[in-house]
Design an enzyme around this catalytic site. Structure first.
Site, PDB file in Angstrom:
ATOM      1  N   GLY A  93       0.834  -1.197   0.000  1.00 33.67           N
ATOM      2  CA  GLY A  93       0.000   0.000   0.000  1.00 33.67           C
ATOM      3  C   GLY A  93       0.863   1.240   0.000  1.00 33.67           C
ATOM      4  O   GLY A  93       2.084   1.167   0.161  1.00 33.67           O
ATOM      5  N   GLY A  95       2.669   3.523   1.482  1.00 36.73           N
ATOM      6  CA  GLY A  95       3.215   3.745   2.814  1.00 36.73           C
ATOM      7  C   GLY A  95       3.826   5.119   2.964  1.00 36.73           C
ATOM      8  O   GLY A  95       4.135   5.566   4.069  1.00 36.73           O
ATOM      9  N   LYS A 116       4.633  11.884  -3.240  1.00 37.85           N
ATOM     10  CA  LYS A 116       5.432  10.746  -2.764  1.00 37.85           C
ATOM     11  C   LYS A 116       6.455  11.253  -1.749  1.00 37.85           C
ATOM     12  O   LYS A 116       7.226  12.163  -2.053  1.00 37.85           O
ATOM     13  CB  LYS A 116       6.133  10.092  -3.967  1.00 37.85           C
ATOM     14  CG  LYS A 116       7.038   8.923  -3.639  1.00 37.85           C
ATOM     15  CD  LYS A 116       7.499   8.252  -4.934  1.00 37.85           C
ATOM     16  CE  LYS A 116       8.528   7.161  -4.675  1.00 37.85           C
ATOM     17  NZ  LYS A 116       8.990   6.545  -5.936  1.00 37.85           N
ATOM     18  N   ASP A 128       8.910   5.547   7.861  1.00 39.93           N
ATOM     19  CA  ASP A 128       8.640   6.907   8.327  1.00 39.93           C
ATOM     20  C   ASP A 128       7.755   7.689   7.350  1.00 39.93           C
ATOM     21  O   ASP A 128       7.422   8.848   7.602  1.00 39.93           O
ATOM     22  CB  ASP A 128       9.959   7.662   8.567  1.00 39.93           C
ATOM     23  CG  ASP A 128      10.805   7.781   7.298  1.00 39.93           C
ATOM     24  OD1 ASP A 128      10.347   7.330   6.216  1.00 39.93           O
ATOM     25  OD2 ASP A 128      11.920   8.328   7.391  1.00 39.93           O
ATOM     26  N   GLY A 129       7.421   7.083   6.230  1.00 40.28           N
ATOM     27  CA  GLY A 129       6.543   7.760   5.274  1.00 40.28           C
ATOM     28  C   GLY A 129       7.231   8.851   4.468  1.00 40.28           C
ATOM     29  O   GLY A 129       6.589   9.557   3.700  1.00 40.28           O
ATOM     30  N   ARG A 179       4.035  13.246  -8.446  1.00 39.50           N
ATOM     31  CA  ARG A 179       4.076  12.322  -9.576  1.00 39.50           C
ATOM     32  C   ARG A 179       2.753  12.382 -10.328  1.00 39.50           C
ATOM     33  O   ARG A 179       1.689  12.413  -9.727  1.00 39.50           O
ATOM     34  CB  ARG A 179       4.345  10.917  -9.054  1.00 39.50           C
ATOM     35  CG  ARG A 179       4.417   9.875 -10.139  1.00 39.50           C
ATOM     36  CD  ARG A 179       5.236   8.690  -9.710  1.00 39.50           C
ATOM     37  NE  ARG A 179       4.567   7.854  -8.720  1.00 39.50           N
ATOM     38  CZ  ARG A 179       5.139   6.782  -8.164  1.00 39.50           C
ATOM     39  NH1 ARG A 179       6.378   6.453  -8.473  1.00 39.50           N
ATOM     40  NH2 ARG A 179       4.477   6.064  -7.285  1.00 39.50           N
ATOM     41  N   ASP A 255       4.475  -4.810  -7.476  1.00 39.73           N
ATOM     42  CA  ASP A 255       3.877  -3.532  -7.063  1.00 39.73           C
ATOM     43  C   ASP A 255       4.459  -2.373  -7.855  1.00 39.73           C
ATOM     44  O   ASP A 255       3.965  -1.245  -7.747  1.00 39.73           O
ATOM     45  CB  ASP A 255       4.073  -3.292  -5.559  1.00 39.73           C
ATOM     46  CG  ASP A 255       5.523  -3.422  -5.137  1.00 39.73           C
ATOM     47  OD1 ASP A 255       6.106  -4.495  -5.385  1.00 39.73           O
ATOM     48  OD2 ASP A 255       6.079  -2.468  -4.585  1.00 39.73           O
ATOM     49  N   ASN A 256       5.488  -2.634  -8.644  1.00 41.28           N
ATOM     50  CA  ASN A 256       6.092  -1.571  -9.446  1.00 41.28           C
ATOM     51  C   ASN A 256       5.811  -1.762 -10.930  1.00 41.28           C
ATOM     52  O   ASN A 256       6.569  -1.301 -11.778  1.00 41.28           O
ATOM     53  CB  ASN A 256       7.605  -1.519  -9.197  1.00 41.28           C
ATOM     54  CG  ASN A 256       7.920  -1.043  -7.783  1.00 41.28           C
ATOM     55  OD1 ASN A 256       7.099  -0.395  -7.134  1.00 41.28           O
ATOM     56  ND2 ASN A 256       9.097  -1.372  -7.296  1.00 41.28           N
ATOM     57  N   ASP A 265       7.885   4.038 -10.778  1.00 42.53           N
ATOM     58  CA  ASP A 265       8.699   3.816  -9.582  1.00 42.53           C
ATOM     59  C   ASP A 265      10.174   3.663  -9.895  1.00 42.53           C
ATOM     60  O   ASP A 265      10.718   2.571  -9.931  1.00 42.53           O
ATOM     61  CB  ASP A 265       8.183   2.596  -8.788  1.00 42.53           C
ATOM     62  CG  ASP A 265       7.621   3.052  -7.460  1.00 42.53           C
ATOM     63  OD1 ASP A 265       7.661   4.271  -7.201  1.00 42.53           O
ATOM     64  OD2 ASP A 265       7.141   2.219  -6.692  1.00 42.53           O
TER      65      ASP A 265
HETATM   66  P1  AMP Z   1       9.122   1.181  -3.241  1.00 40.68           P
HETATM   67  O1  AMP Z   1      10.418   0.515  -2.916  1.00 40.68           O
HETATM   68  O2  AMP Z   1       9.213   2.676  -3.258  1.00 40.68           O
HETATM   69  O3  AMP Z   1       8.451   0.622  -4.444  1.00 40.68           O
HETATM   70  O4  AMP Z   1       8.180   0.858  -1.998  1.00 40.68           O
HETATM   71  C1  AMP Z   1       7.752  -0.426  -1.661  1.00 40.68           C
HETATM   72  C2  AMP Z   1       6.750  -0.327  -0.549  1.00 40.68           C
HETATM   73  O5  AMP Z   1       7.353   0.167   0.638  1.00 40.68           O
HETATM   74  C3  AMP Z   1       5.574   0.587  -0.836  1.00 40.68           C
HETATM   75  O6  AMP Z   1       4.443   0.043  -0.222  1.00 40.68           O
HETATM   76  C4  AMP Z   1       5.981   1.873  -0.159  1.00 40.68           C
HETATM   77  O7  AMP Z   1       4.872   2.652   0.187  1.00 40.68           O
HETATM   78  C5  AMP Z   1       6.705   1.350   1.069  1.00 40.68           C
HETATM   79  N1  AMP Z   1       7.703   2.304   1.553  1.00 40.68           N
HETATM   80  C6  AMP Z   1       8.885   2.612   0.973  1.00 40.68           C
HETATM   81  N2  AMP Z   1       9.549   3.521   1.709  1.00 40.68           N
HETATM   82  C7  AMP Z   1       8.776   3.813   2.769  1.00 40.68           C
HETATM   83  C8  AMP Z   1       8.890   4.683   3.908  1.00 40.68           C
HETATM   84  N3  AMP Z   1       9.978   5.459   4.071  1.00 40.68           N
HETATM   85  N4  AMP Z   1       7.888   4.707   4.788  1.00 40.68           N
HETATM   86  C9  AMP Z   1       6.804   3.935   4.630  1.00 40.68           C
HETATM   87  N5  AMP Z   1       6.625   3.095   3.604  1.00 40.68           N
HETATM   88  C10 AMP Z   1       7.594   3.025   2.677  1.00 40.68           C
HETATM   89 MG    MG Z   2       6.861   0.897  -5.457  1.00 40.72          MG
END
Ligand code: AMP
Ligand code: MG
Length: 489
Positions: A93, A95, A116, A128-129, A179, A255-256, A265
């Site tokens: 989801g 995050g 993002k 940490d979002g 984005r 997910d990407n 992504d």
């Molecule tokens: P990504 O590697 O950007 O494709 O992210 C993979 C998953 O990890 C997605 O669900 C993102 O929302 C979550 N995510 C990545 N970095 C963070 C973060 N710093 N805080 C919370 N969720 C994250």
């Molecule tokens: Mg992703």
């Protein structure tokens, strides 16, 4: 059709995704940051979207793009999805992202507008979002470069700074990327609905996604199969385009992978310099799962996960559903090969098709690999009338290959100048080479100097340009070669 009103900045919000069952999203808001600043704003993209850039800049762009102020009419949510990450299934989801809503351009095109790095959501798990400035500028640079290369991709409207630090292996400046995407519906979005065994949600999602991205598919009982095939076809086309420019996504988790057929992504992605299909840059891809040459088979693997999720929609009888899924999946390789060869023919100036063309292409690639030749520069070096007449490469085997290529070109019955012109429009001179991207990011994050990035972006905006400065067309000197890229999420 309902009418959509625009505000002074030109935002025309609509919210179709929230009509899906509640399983698929959570209403959520960006977490305000301490000190919003604007690192970069894409004036040209704003215009393409029908936005008034000047009005946006007048109206506190930094606060909007940092998530401190929600534009009127936005209805922010975090989207739910799952995903296979390096082969392992996880519930994920948004995050660290918030979908502000869909902006509908004056000519009726619908785009997701997503922040993002906008703070924690219900899906943040331990994270940490937040996002760091370097990786968000990196996504900005690469996505805009991909667009200029003619490859379907999400775009980047802005990067805002937060005035906050994010803790990674080191302390980094925080940032938020805006984005713009045809949608953020991923293979993992379908996996989420399937994993919850929520048939109503799955059906609603499939109908919604098809109507949004493939409105030409007729509304009948075989619509889900036709939709799956159409998604598969777009992926075959997309991955072929990646290979034509030497692009390595780096994290092709389910997910990407966007069902719209856009590249999405940009993490540790990179462009290959010397041609080698085993090339991997990502520091987290230890086994080369997502190496350059693996990308077609990984795309097919991801599509098999999509097919699994969609099985209950393909047919009521599970055996028939599996047969249908396999029929479509079985066509992936042929579709990919056809797209790949078509693009490779263009790169070699061939506009007609002959039986031995695939072999001619493969021989050139093999010679490039054996001689550690730069992928981008080698194709570009051939794209001049003089180079078609006389082999620009010194090695003997290449000379022999050049002769075979010339014989093949004779069958085109085109002027050399015309062939060269065609090749130049398919062989970029400028790609976002890793060492130039790293140089721009270091200047921006270490010294607050954005000038290096602006110059790089200007070169990348015009990739087929003969007059591009040598610093952007040349492969890296050995001392500047980049061997690894990091997510730095
Ligand atoms: P990504 O590697 O950007 O494709 O992210 C993979 C998953 O990890 C997605 O669900 C993102 O929302 C979550 N995510 C990545 N970095 C963070 C973060 N710093 N805080 C919370 N969720 C994250
Ligand atoms: Mg992703």
């Amino acid at each position: 059709m309902k009418s959509i009103s625009s505000d002074a900045a030109g935002w025309r919000w609509d919210h179709s995704y929230v009509s899906l069952p509640g399983l698929m999203f959570e209403r959520s808001r960006p977490v305000p940051v301490r000190e919003p600043g604007l690192a970069i704003f894409n004036v040209r993209l704003a215009a393409e979207l029908g936005l008034d850039a000047e009005e946006i800049l007048r109206g506190g762009a930094a606060r909007i793009f940092a998530g401190n102020e929600i534009p009127e009419g936005a209805d922010p949510i975090a989207q739910a999805y799952a995903g296979h990450q390096f082969g392992h299934f996880t519930g994920l989801g948004d995050g660290r992202a918030i979908l502000l809503g869909e902006h509908v351009t004056p000519d009726g095109k619908r785009y997701d507008i997503q922040l993002k790095g906008s703070g924690r959501t219900a899906y943040s798990r331990g994270g940490d979002g937040r996002a760091a400035l370097g990786p968000m500028l990196r996504e900005y640079i690469i996505s805009e470069a991909m667009h200029a290369l003619g490859i379907p991709t999400t775009r980047s409207l802005a990067v805002a700074t937060t005035g906050e630090a994010v803790m990674r292996s080191e302390t980094l400046p925080g940032a938020v990327l805006t984005r713009v995407a045809a949608s953020h519906i991923r293979v993992g979005t379908f996996q989420w609905a399937a994993a919850h065994e929520d048939h109503a949600a799955l059906l609603a999602l499939a109908d919604y996604t098809r109507q949004r991205h493939f409105p030409e598919i007729p509304e009948n009982d075989s619509r889900h199969f036709a939709f799956f095939e159409a998604v598969l076809d777009r992926q075959a086309s997309l991955i072929a385009k990646w290979l034509h420019v030497g692009f390595i996504h780096g994290v092709m988790n389910t997910d990407n992978m966007a069902l719209s057929g856009e590249s999405i992504d940009y993490g540790p992605c990179a462009f290959m310099d010397a041609y080698d299909p085993a090339t991997v840059f990502s520091s987290i891809d230890r086994h080369g799962r997502y190496a350059y040459g693996q990308q077609p088979s990984i795309a097919r693997w991801n599509l098999a996960r999509l097919a699994e999720a969609m099985l209950p929609l393909l047919d009521k009888d599970s055996k028939t559903a599996v047969d249908l899924a396999n029929e479509a999946l079985g066509s992936f390789e042929g579709r990919f090969q056809a797209y790949w060869l078509h693009g490779m023919r263009n790169k070699l100036g061939l506009r007609t098709a002959h039986a031995d063309d695939a072999m001619l292409v493969q021989e050139f690639l093999d010679l490039m690999q054996a001689n550690h030749m730069d992928f981008t520069q080698s194709f570009r070096a051939l794209s001049h009338a003089e180079a078609i007449k006389e082999c620009p490469f010194p090695h003997g085997d290449l000379l022999a290959w050049h002769g075979r290529w010339r014989d093949r070109l004779d069958k085109e019955k085109s002027e050399l100048s015309e062939i060269a012109r065609h090749m130049k429009s398919h062989n970029p001179a400028v790609i976002p080479r890793n060492h130039k991207v790293e140089e721009a990011l270091a200047a921006a994050t270490d010294h607050g100097d954005l000038e290096v990035m602006h110059r790089l972006l200007a070169a990348l905006a015009n990739p087929f340009n003969d007059e591009a400065p040598l610093e952007y067309t040349a492969p890296p000197p050995p001392s500047e070669r980049v061997y690894q890229t990091f997510c730095g999420t």
